[in-house]
Design a protein around this motif. Sequence first.
Motif, PDB file in Angstrom:
ATOM      1  N   SER A 158       0.797  -1.228   0.000  1.00  0.00           N
ATOM      2  CA  SER A 158       0.000   0.000   0.000  1.00  0.00           C
ATOM      3  C   SER A 158       0.834   1.284   0.000  1.00  0.00           C
ATOM      4  CB  SER A 158      -0.958   0.014   1.199  1.00  0.00           C
ATOM      5  OG  SER A 158      -0.244   0.141   2.411  1.00  0.00           O
ATOM      6  N   ILE A 159       2.141   1.163  -0.088  1.00  0.00           N
ATOM      7  CA  ILE A 159       2.980   2.357  -0.197  1.00  0.00           C
ATOM      8  C   ILE A 159       2.670   3.000  -1.555  1.00  0.00           C
ATOM      9  CG2 ILE A 159       5.343   3.255  -0.211  1.00  0.00           C
ATOM     10  CD1 ILE A 159       4.407   1.937   2.491  1.00  0.00           C
ATOM     11  N   PRO A 160       2.390   4.303  -1.604  1.00  0.00           N
ATOM     12  CA  PRO A 160       1.990   4.956  -2.866  1.00  0.00           C
ATOM     13  C   PRO A 160       2.916   4.619  -4.044  1.00  0.00           C
ATOM     14  CG  PRO A 160       1.743   6.488  -1.048  1.00  0.00           C
ATOM     15  CD  PRO A 160       2.429   5.269  -0.484  1.00  0.00           C
ATOM     16  N   GLY A 161       2.285   4.148  -5.119  1.00  0.00           N
ATOM     17  CA  GLY A 161       2.984   3.820  -6.358  1.00  0.00           C
ATOM     18  C   GLY A 161       3.509   2.397  -6.437  1.00  0.00           C
ATOM     19  N   HIS A 162       3.627   1.705  -5.321  1.00  0.00           N
ATOM     20  CA  HIS A 162       4.219   0.365  -5.341  1.00  0.00           C
ATOM     21  C   HIS A 162       3.306  -0.662  -6.013  1.00  0.00           C
ATOM     22  CE1 HIS A 162       7.453   1.098  -2.036  1.00  0.00           C
ATOM     23  NE2 HIS A 162       7.354   2.102  -2.882  1.00  0.00           N
ATOM     24  N   CYS A 163       2.038  -0.694  -5.645  1.00  0.00           N
ATOM     25  CA  CYS A 163       1.108  -1.637  -6.267  1.00  0.00           C
ATOM     26  C   CYS A 163       1.032  -1.381  -7.774  1.00  0.00           C
ATOM     27  CB  CYS A 163      -0.265  -1.513  -5.625  1.00  0.00           C
ATOM     28  SG  CYS A 163      -1.524  -2.593  -6.341  1.00  0.00           S
ATOM     29  N   GLN A 164       0.946  -0.119  -8.152  1.00  0.00           N
ATOM     30  CA  GLN A 164       0.873   0.230  -9.578  1.00  0.00           C
ATOM     31  C   GLN A 164       2.140  -0.199 -10.339  1.00  0.00           C
ATOM     32  OE1 GLN A 164       0.190   2.170  -6.985  1.00  0.00           O
ATOM     33  NE2 GLN A 164      -1.764   3.216  -7.319  1.00  0.00           N
ATOM     34  N   SER A 165       3.227  -0.345  -9.620  1.00  0.00           N
ATOM     35  CA  SER A 165       4.493  -0.794 -10.230  1.00  0.00           C
ATOM     36  C   SER A 165       4.663  -2.304 -10.156  1.00  0.00           C
ATOM     37  CB  SER A 165       5.675  -0.113  -9.533  1.00  0.00           C
ATOM     38  OG  SER A 165       5.625   1.281  -9.734  1.00  0.00           O
ATOM     39  N   GLY A 166       3.601  -3.024  -9.853  1.00  0.00           N
ATOM     40  CA  GLY A 166       3.632  -4.477  -9.891  1.00  0.00           C
ATOM     41  C   GLY A 166       3.831  -5.171  -8.561  1.00  0.00           C
ATOM     42  N   MET A 167       3.743  -4.454  -7.484  1.00  0.00           N
ATOM     43  CA  MET A 167       3.918  -5.066  -6.165  1.00  0.00           C
ATOM     44  C   MET A 167       2.563  -5.513  -5.644  1.00  0.00           C
ATOM     45  SD  MET A 167       6.505  -3.697  -3.328  1.00  0.00           S
ATOM     46  CE  MET A 167       6.978  -4.786  -2.024  1.00  0.00           C
ATOM     47  N   LYS A 168       2.045  -6.561  -6.303  1.00  0.00           N
ATOM     48  CA  LYS A 168       0.755  -7.144  -5.933  1.00  0.00           C
ATOM     49  C   LYS A 168       0.697  -8.565  -6.484  1.00  0.00           C
ATOM     50  CE  LYS A 168      -1.991  -5.433  -9.860  1.00  0.00           C
ATOM     51  NZ  LYS A 168      -3.208  -4.672 -10.166  1.00  0.00           N
ATOM     52  N   ILE A 169      -0.037  -9.423  -5.785  1.00  0.00           N
ATOM     53  CA  ILE A 169      -0.240 -10.783  -6.277  1.00  0.00           C
ATOM     54  C   ILE A 169      -1.666 -11.233  -5.969  1.00  0.00           C
ATOM     55  CG2 ILE A 169       2.169 -11.552  -6.156  1.00  0.00           C
ATOM     56  CD1 ILE A 169       1.433 -13.032  -3.554  1.00  0.00           C
ATOM     57  N   ALA A 170      -2.172 -12.099  -6.835  1.00  0.00           N
ATOM     58  CA  ALA A 170      -3.453 -12.773  -6.632  1.00  0.00           C
ATOM     59  C   ALA A 170      -3.151 -14.265  -6.651  1.00  0.00           C
ATOM     60  CB  ALA A 170      -4.436 -12.407  -7.742  1.00  0.00           C
ATOM     61  N   VAL A 171      -3.491 -14.947  -5.561  1.00  0.00           N
ATOM     62  CA  VAL A 171      -3.184 -16.360  -5.418  1.00  0.00           C
ATOM     63  C   VAL A 171      -4.482 -17.124  -5.191  1.00  0.00           C
ATOM     64  CG1 VAL A 171      -1.976 -18.061  -3.995  1.00  0.00           C
ATOM     65  CG2 VAL A 171      -0.920 -15.831  -4.422  1.00  0.00           C
ATOM     66  N   THR A 172      -4.763 -18.078  -6.059  1.00  0.00           N
ATOM     67  CA  THR A 172      -5.978 -18.877  -5.938  1.00  0.00           C
ATOM     68  C   THR A 172      -5.642 -20.212  -5.314  1.00  0.00           C
ATOM     69  OG1 THR A 172      -6.935 -17.773  -7.836  1.00  0.00           O
ATOM     70  CG2 THR A 172      -7.943 -19.861  -7.174  1.00  0.00           C
ATOM     71  N   ALA A 173      -6.320 -20.523  -4.207  1.00  0.00           N
ATOM     72  CA  ALA A 173      -6.083 -21.770  -3.478  1.00  0.00           C
ATOM     73  C   ALA A 173      -7.301 -22.676  -3.613  1.00  0.00           C
ATOM     74  CB  ALA A 173      -5.820 -21.459  -2.010  1.00  0.00           C
ATOM     75  N   ALA A 174      -7.033 -23.927  -3.976  1.00  0.00           N
ATOM     76  CA  ALA A 174      -8.094 -24.926  -4.114  1.00  0.00           C
ATOM     77  C   ALA A 174      -8.537 -25.439  -2.768  1.00  0.00           C
ATOM     78  CB  ALA A 174      -7.609 -26.083  -4.983  1.00  0.00           C
TER      79      ALA A 174
END
Length: 126
Positions: free
Chosen positions: A110-126
């Motif tokens: 959540s640091i400004p600009g970090h998520c927009q620069s690709g610091m995010k993940i979506a992980v799907t768990a079965a």
Amino acid sequence: MAKGRGSASVGVVFGAVLLCLLLQSEVARAAIYSVGDRGGWTFNTANWPRGKRFRAGDVLVFKYNRSVHNVVGVDGRSYGSCASPRGAKTYNSGNDRIKLARGTNYFICSIPGHCQSGMKIAVTAA
């Protein structure tokens, strides 16, 4: 001849042992993943989950410099907009361990600009 009380207690013991074995096998199956592998939780990690198979109960370990990053568990909408909603759980230890829930789990920095620069993940768990 009638069965004695010992028969019932053997059944209870057998059931308890079976339950313990089932619970133990569930714990033993949980895997631990280091987000970003050797690079850790940093920029351009959005593709890190590709090719991996996650299960509910697996643990993600986020390693990062806590003075410049954090980890926030968000919903899909917040993930897409890179926004940290009010009340979202924020981690900032630099070595966070998060257990996956069934379904898609979303995380951003959540640091400004970090998520927009690709610091995010979506992980799907079965």
